[in-house]
Design a protein around this motif. Structure first.
Motif, PDB file in Angstrom:
ATOM      1  N   UNK A  21       0.828  -1.205   0.000  1.00 45.86           N
ATOM      2  CA  UNK A  21       0.000   0.000   0.000  1.00 45.86           C
ATOM      3  C   UNK A  21       0.866   1.261   0.000  1.00 45.86           C
ATOM      4  N   UNK A  22       0.599   2.161  -0.931  1.00 46.66           N
ATOM      5  CA  UNK A  22       1.306   3.433  -0.950  1.00 46.66           C
ATOM      6  C   UNK A  22       0.784   4.335   0.163  1.00 46.66           C
ATOM      7  N   UNK A  23       1.728   4.951   0.862  1.00 43.62           N
ATOM      8  CA  UNK A  23       1.365   5.796   1.998  1.00 43.62           C
ATOM      9  C   UNK A  23       2.035   7.161   1.908  1.00 43.62           C
ATOM     10  N   UNK A  24       1.349   8.167   2.467  1.00 38.83           N
ATOM     11  CA  UNK A  24       1.965   9.460   2.698  1.00 38.83           C
ATOM     12  C   UNK A  24       2.805   9.341   3.975  1.00 38.83           C
ATOM     13  N   UNK A  25       4.050   9.771   3.900  1.00 38.95           N
ATOM     14  CA  UNK A  25       4.942   9.690   5.056  1.00 38.95           C
ATOM     15  C   UNK A  25       5.062  11.076   5.688  1.00 38.95           C
ATOM     16  N   UNK A  26       4.698  11.166   6.972  1.00 33.56           N
ATOM     17  CA  UNK A  26       4.725  12.441   7.688  1.00 33.56           C
ATOM     18  C   UNK A  26       5.584  12.292   8.940  1.00 33.56           C
ATOM     19  N   UNK A  27       6.435  13.279   9.161  1.00 33.23           N
ATOM     20  CA  UNK A  27       7.282  13.284  10.356  1.00 33.23           C
ATOM     21  C   UNK A  27       6.774  14.349  11.324  1.00 33.23           C
ATOM     22  N   UNK A  28       6.533  13.937  12.578  1.00 29.76           N
ATOM     23  CA  UNK A  28       6.193  14.892  13.626  1.00 29.76           C
ATOM     24  C   UNK A  28       7.388  15.012  14.563  1.00 29.76           C
ATOM     25  N   UNK A  29       7.812  16.242  14.812  1.00 35.67           N
ATOM     26  CA  UNK A  29       8.983  16.488  15.651  1.00 35.67           C
ATOM     27  C   UNK A  29       8.625  17.424  16.790  1.00 35.67           C
ATOM     28  N   UNK A  30       9.084  17.050  17.979  1.00 32.87           N
ATOM     29  CA  UNK A  30       8.930  17.910  19.154  1.00 32.87           C
ATOM     30  C   UNK A  30      10.206  17.790  19.970  1.00 32.87           C
ATOM     31  N   UNK A  31      10.897  18.898  20.121  1.00 33.07           N
ATOM     32  CA  UNK A  31      12.217  18.898  20.768  1.00 33.07           C
ATOM     33  C   UNK A  31      13.141  17.950  20.000  1.00 33.07           C
ATOM     34  N   UNK A  32      13.659  16.922  20.662  1.00 39.19           N
ATOM     35  CA  UNK A  32      14.567  15.990  19.971  1.00 39.19           C
ATOM     36  C   UNK A  32      13.843  14.716  19.531  1.00 39.19           C
ATOM     37  N   UNK A  33      12.561  14.629  19.836  1.00 37.62           N
ATOM     38  CA  UNK A  33      11.804  13.413  19.516  1.00 37.62           C
ATOM     39  C   UNK A  33      11.189  13.501  18.123  1.00 37.62           C
TER      40      UNK A  33
END
Length: 220
Positions: A137-149
């Motif tokens: 399955x093709x997916x949209x890849x999203x990165x969530x960043x908070x501080x160093x996480x």
């Protein structure tokens, strides 16, 4: 002029990616029930079984309630036992070496809402990283960043349901989505972890929302 065009191109690219990430998250919230219904969600009771390794499986119940109360129980040998949770003040987890539940002063409870609800107000930055396959399955890849996480999220390009979540020490695969009230939730969760014996598959057969739990249900 070329330098100016390059600068404007980089700025436009950044804004487009940021907007796209927001649109994907908004679409996930919308199609999984809508922001209002997610915010009206006050409690969840998950029931099913957890499979460890190849053959070991145990009935499981997970109680969750705003803002961060949680309690997980499994049944072994006909006896229901609490193995982890947070009572609002203290966190607990099973110490399998000592075979007893113990308090962990540094236990950090997870928020009742997932990271997507009001992610901007929570201090997250979102970045769209293109498309990538999860299985077939093709997916949209999203990165969530908070501080160093940093956490990675993979959303089905057709349904916008979350199929995969990659945390620092754990990867979660979500499937078998079903409607519970006005909300769509996964009934199969597969976890692979860097921790020893941390892999499991959770198969749910019943999910109840907005139940009123007994006052002492989160006590240990």
């Amino acid at each position: 002029m070329k330098k100016l065009l390059l600068v404007f191109g980089l700025i436009f690219s950044h804004l487009t990616f940021a907007q796209t990430a927001k649109e994907i998250i908004d679409k996930n919230i919308e199609l999984s029930g809508g922001l209002t219904n997610w915010k009206l969600l006050n409690s969840v009771l998950l029931q099913g079984k957890v499979v460890l390794g190849i053959k070991d499986e145990y009935p499981i119940k997970i109680y969750q309630q705003r803002p961060n109360l949680t309690k997980t129980l499994i049944t072994t040998g006909g006896k229901e036992t609490a193995i982890e949770g947070f009572d609002g003040t203290k966190g607990y987890a099973m110490n399998y070496a000592a075979n007893k539940l113990q308090e962990y002063p540094e236990y950090v409870p997870e928020s009742f809402d997932n990271d997507f609800i009001d992610w901007e107000n929570k201090g997250f930055d979102a970045k769209y990283l293109g498309k990538e396959k999860v299985g077939d399955i093709y997916c949209h890849k999203v990165e969530l960043t908070k501080n160093v996480n940093k956490n990675m999220y993979y959303f089905d390009t057709k349904t916008y349901m979350l199929l995969k979540e990659v945390k620092k020490d754990e990867t979660l695969i979500y499937s078998d989505y079903k409607k519970v009230g006005n909300i769509i939730m996964p009934f199969r969760i597969e976890s692979s972890s860097t921790k020893k014996d941390g892999d499991y598959v959770m198969l749910l057969n019943k999910v109840e929302i907005n139940k009123v739990f007994p006052a002492n249900i989160f006590k240990f």
